[in-house]
Design a protein around this motif. Structure first.
Motif, PDB file in Angstrom:
ATOM      1  N   GLU A  49      21.147  43.415  63.020  1.00 45.26           N
ATOM      2  CA  GLU A  49      22.162  44.173  63.753  1.00 45.26           C
ATOM      3  C   GLU A  49      22.382  45.540  63.103  1.00 45.26           C
ATOM      4  N   GLU A  50      22.386  45.584  61.758  1.00 46.67           N
ATOM      5  CA  GLU A  50      22.553  46.859  61.063  1.00 46.67           C
ATOM      6  C   GLU A  50      21.377  47.796  61.352  1.00 46.67           C
ATOM      7  N   ALA A  51      20.178  47.229  61.378  1.00 39.57           N
ATOM      8  CA  ALA A  51      19.000  48.052  61.636  1.00 39.57           C
ATOM      9  C   ALA A  51      19.039  48.635  63.041  1.00 39.57           C
ATOM     10  N   ARG A  52      19.465  47.836  64.010  1.00 38.51           N
ATOM     11  CA  ARG A  52      19.559  48.340  65.387  1.00 38.51           C
ATOM     12  C   ARG A  52      20.640  49.413  65.489  1.00 38.51           C
ATOM     13  N   LEU A  53      21.755  49.205  64.798  1.00 46.51           N
ATOM     14  CA  LEU A  53      22.808  50.212  64.779  1.00 46.51           C
ATOM     15  C   LEU A  53      22.303  51.499  64.135  1.00 46.51           C
ATOM     16  N   LEU A  54      21.571  51.358  63.030  1.00 45.44           N
ATOM     17  CA  LEU A  54      20.992  52.512  62.351  1.00 45.44           C
ATOM     18  C   LEU A  54      20.057  53.279  63.286  1.00 45.44           C
ATOM     19  N   ALA A  55      19.241  52.554  64.025  1.00 44.21           N
ATOM     20  CA  ALA A  55      18.317  53.206  64.954  1.00 44.21           C
ATOM     21  C   ALA A  55      19.074  54.004  66.013  1.00 44.21           C
ATOM     22  N   ARG A  56      20.167  53.438  66.535  1.00 48.59           N
ATOM     23  CA  ARG A  56      20.955  54.150  67.545  1.00 48.59           C
ATOM     24  C   ARG A  56      21.584  55.414  66.963  1.00 48.59           C
ATOM     25  N   ARG A  88      20.609  57.199  64.412  1.00 46.80           N
ATOM     26  CA  ARG A  88      19.593  58.211  64.118  1.00 46.80           C
ATOM     27  C   ARG A  88      19.116  58.889  65.394  1.00 46.80           C
ATOM     28  N   ARG A  89      18.983  58.104  66.477  1.00 49.28           N
ATOM     29  CA  ARG A  89      18.600  58.718  67.752  1.00 49.28           C
ATOM     30  C   ARG A  89      19.682  59.702  68.216  1.00 49.28           C
ATOM     31  N   ALA A  90      20.931  59.418  67.844  1.00 48.28           N
ATOM     32  CA  ALA A  90      22.037  60.321  68.186  1.00 48.28           C
ATOM     33  C   ALA A  90      22.138  61.485  67.210  1.00 48.28           C
ATOM     34  N   GLY A  91      21.303  61.480  66.166  1.00 45.91           N
ATOM     35  CA  GLY A  91      21.269  62.604  65.245  1.00 45.91           C
ATOM     36  C   GLY A  91      22.347  62.600  64.187  1.00 45.91           C
ATOM     37  N   MET A  92      22.955  61.454  63.916  1.00 46.07           N
ATOM     38  CA  MET A  92      24.007  61.404  62.892  1.00 46.07           C
ATOM     39  C   MET A  92      23.398  61.568  61.502  1.00 46.07           C
ATOM     40  N   PRO A  93      24.031  62.340  60.619  1.00 44.57           N
ATOM     41  CA  PRO A  93      23.526  62.505  59.252  1.00 44.57           C
ATOM     42  C   PRO A  93      23.542  61.182  58.490  1.00 44.57           C
ATOM     43  N   LEU A  96      32.339  58.471  64.533  1.00 41.30           N
ATOM     44  CA  LEU A  96      31.638  58.653  65.810  1.00 41.30           C
ATOM     45  C   LEU A  96      32.226  59.835  66.578  1.00 41.30           C
ATOM     46  N   THR A  97      33.548  59.943  66.582  1.00 44.09           N
ATOM     47  CA  THR A  97      34.201  61.052  67.297  1.00 44.09           C
ATOM     48  C   THR A  97      33.838  62.392  66.672  1.00 44.09           C
ATOM     49  N   ALA A  98      33.851  62.441  65.327  1.00 42.46           N
ATOM     50  CA  ALA A  98      33.515  63.689  64.640  1.00 42.46           C
ATOM     51  C   ALA A  98      32.071  64.103  64.944  1.00 42.46           C
ATOM     52  N   HIS A  99      31.169  63.116  64.965  1.00 38.90           N
ATOM     53  CA  HIS A  99      29.763  63.459  65.243  1.00 38.90           C
ATOM     54  C   HIS A  99      29.598  63.915  66.683  1.00 38.90           C
ATOM     55  N   LEU A 100      30.304  63.282  67.619  1.00 36.97           N
ATOM     56  CA  LEU A 100      30.212  63.698  69.014  1.00 36.97           C
ATOM     57  C   LEU A 100      30.697  65.140  69.177  1.00 36.97           C
ATOM     58  N   ARG A 101      31.746  65.508  68.456  1.00 38.62           N
ATOM     59  CA  ARG A 101      32.233  66.882  68.527  1.00 38.62           C
ATOM     60  C   ARG A 101      31.194  67.857  67.970  1.00 38.62           C
ATOM     61  N   ARG A 102      30.527  67.452  66.884  1.00 36.22           N
ATOM     62  CA  ARG A 102      29.460  68.302  66.339  1.00 36.22           C
ATOM     63  C   ARG A 102      28.348  68.502  67.362  1.00 36.22           C
TER      64      ARG A 102
END
Length: 355
Positions: A47-54, A56-61, A84-90
């Motif tokens: 589950e962590e790996a799938r979350l990580l993949a999502r 990274r696809r969203a470009g989170m640092p 998540l909110t902070a990254h979406l604003r970026r």
């Protein structure tokens, strides 16, 4: 336990990515074989790996991803939401900045196109010898495109500068250029893209020996020969910068007798192009400068394949008993020149051979 291969397959992360995230301390395997170094993961790490993949696809640092993964299974969901909110604003700010940059680029492109279009608004009056303009049109006409998807290539470019008019045509696979002397022009550079039908109508008027008058007024071009004229609208498209495509003198130059070379092409071996619609002639320059037509058994690495019909057209347009062929590498264009007239030539793009 899941092997690293199984984890990669089920999570959407590659094996190399999983190794990278292990070294970065983002997703560390539950156990590493001390002998082989092989990585193994607990089932709940999927589950962590799938979350990580999502993420990274969203470009989170990576720094934020570490915090999200650390808080995901715990009670601190507020931190996850804030991250998540902070990254979406970026992302939104980045998208806004990108839109601003693209808007600037479009404005620059519009300016370039307007500058090129403004060339058509110039009023030009000049005279040119009918035989010279006729020869120039005969030399380049074969290379004009007939592809409706490329309207900017569906004509002959008249590039007027100084005391010369350069006629240019290309269909991407071949290009032809010829020049004629002009009189009465102020020397500034003016480009006019004459539609192929209008260029043909102009050519039909060029049977006299005397001068003819060429005029450009706004987007309209007119050729007057005596009491007859051919006139029409220029194409409202930007022709490619052909000067960047002009060939340099190649390493191998050879003079061919056109009649004999034409016969060798028409009767020699051919290969079929990848599309099956065109015959290819494969050429090789011998040490003595003779050009031969290769057979299928000839595997000379310096051989060059060209569309046979295009080459025959270029020989006809050359209108000389002898022509110069210039060869570079097997992937470089072939140039066909007239002896003593370096400013008039055509080039053919080679065709890749499938062995």
């Amino acid at each position: 336990m899941r092997s690293i291969g199984e984890m990669a397959r089920d999570s959407g992360l590659g094996v190399s990515a999983l190794r990278f995230y292990d070294r970065a301390g983002v997703l560390v395997p539950a156990w590493v074989d001390p002998v082989s170094g092989y990585r193994w993961y607990e089932p709940e790490q999927l589950e962590e790996a799938r979350l990580l993949a999502r993420l990274r696809r969203a470009g989170m640092p990576l720094a934020d991803i570490r915090l999200v993964l650390a808080s995901w299974s715990g009670a601190d969901t507020d931190l996850v939401r804030k991250l998540l909110t902070a990254h979406l604003r970026r992302l939104e700010r980045s998208l806004s900045d990108a839109r601003g940059e693209f808007s600037t680029l479009r404005a620059l492109l519009d300016h370039r196109e307007n500058v090129m279009t403004s060339l058509h608004s110039t009023t030009v009056r000049l005279s040119v010898a009918a035989p010279e303009l006729a020869a120039a049109l005969d030399t380049v006409r074969f290379a004009a495109s007939t592809d409706p998807e490329l309207p900017m290539l569906g004509g002959v470019l008249f590039d007027i500068e100084g005391e010369s008019l350069h006629a240019v045509a290309t269909d991407r696979y071949r290009m032809a250029l010829a020049q004629a002397a002009v009189a009465g022009h102020d020397g500034s550079r003016v480009q006019v893209l004459v539609p192929t039908p209008l260029a043909d109508a102009m050519r039909a008027l060029l049977e006299s020996e005397g001068p003819v008058r060429l005029s450009v007024d706004g987007g309209r071009v007119t050729l007057e020969a005596g009491d007859r004229q051919a006139a029409g609208q220029c194409l409202d498209h930007a022709f490619p910068d052909y000067r960047r495509l002009l060939p340099q003198v190649a390493g191998r130059r050879t003079v061919v007798e056109v009649a004999a070379f034409r016969n060798a092409l028409e009767t020699g071996p051919v290969r079929f192009g990848q599309d099956g619609a065109h015959d290819l002639s494969v050429l090789r320059v011998e040490d003595g400068g003779t050009v031969t037509i290769c057979t299928d058994a000839d595997e000379d690495p310096n051989r060059v394949a060209v569309n046979r019909e295009f080459l025959l057209d270029a020989l006809t347009a050359g209108a000389r008993d002898r022509l110069i062929l210039e060869f570079g590498t097997p992937t470089a264009p072939i140039a066909i020149r007239r002896p003593g007239d370096e400013g008039t030539f055509s080039i053919l793009m080679p065709v890749r051979l499938e062995d």
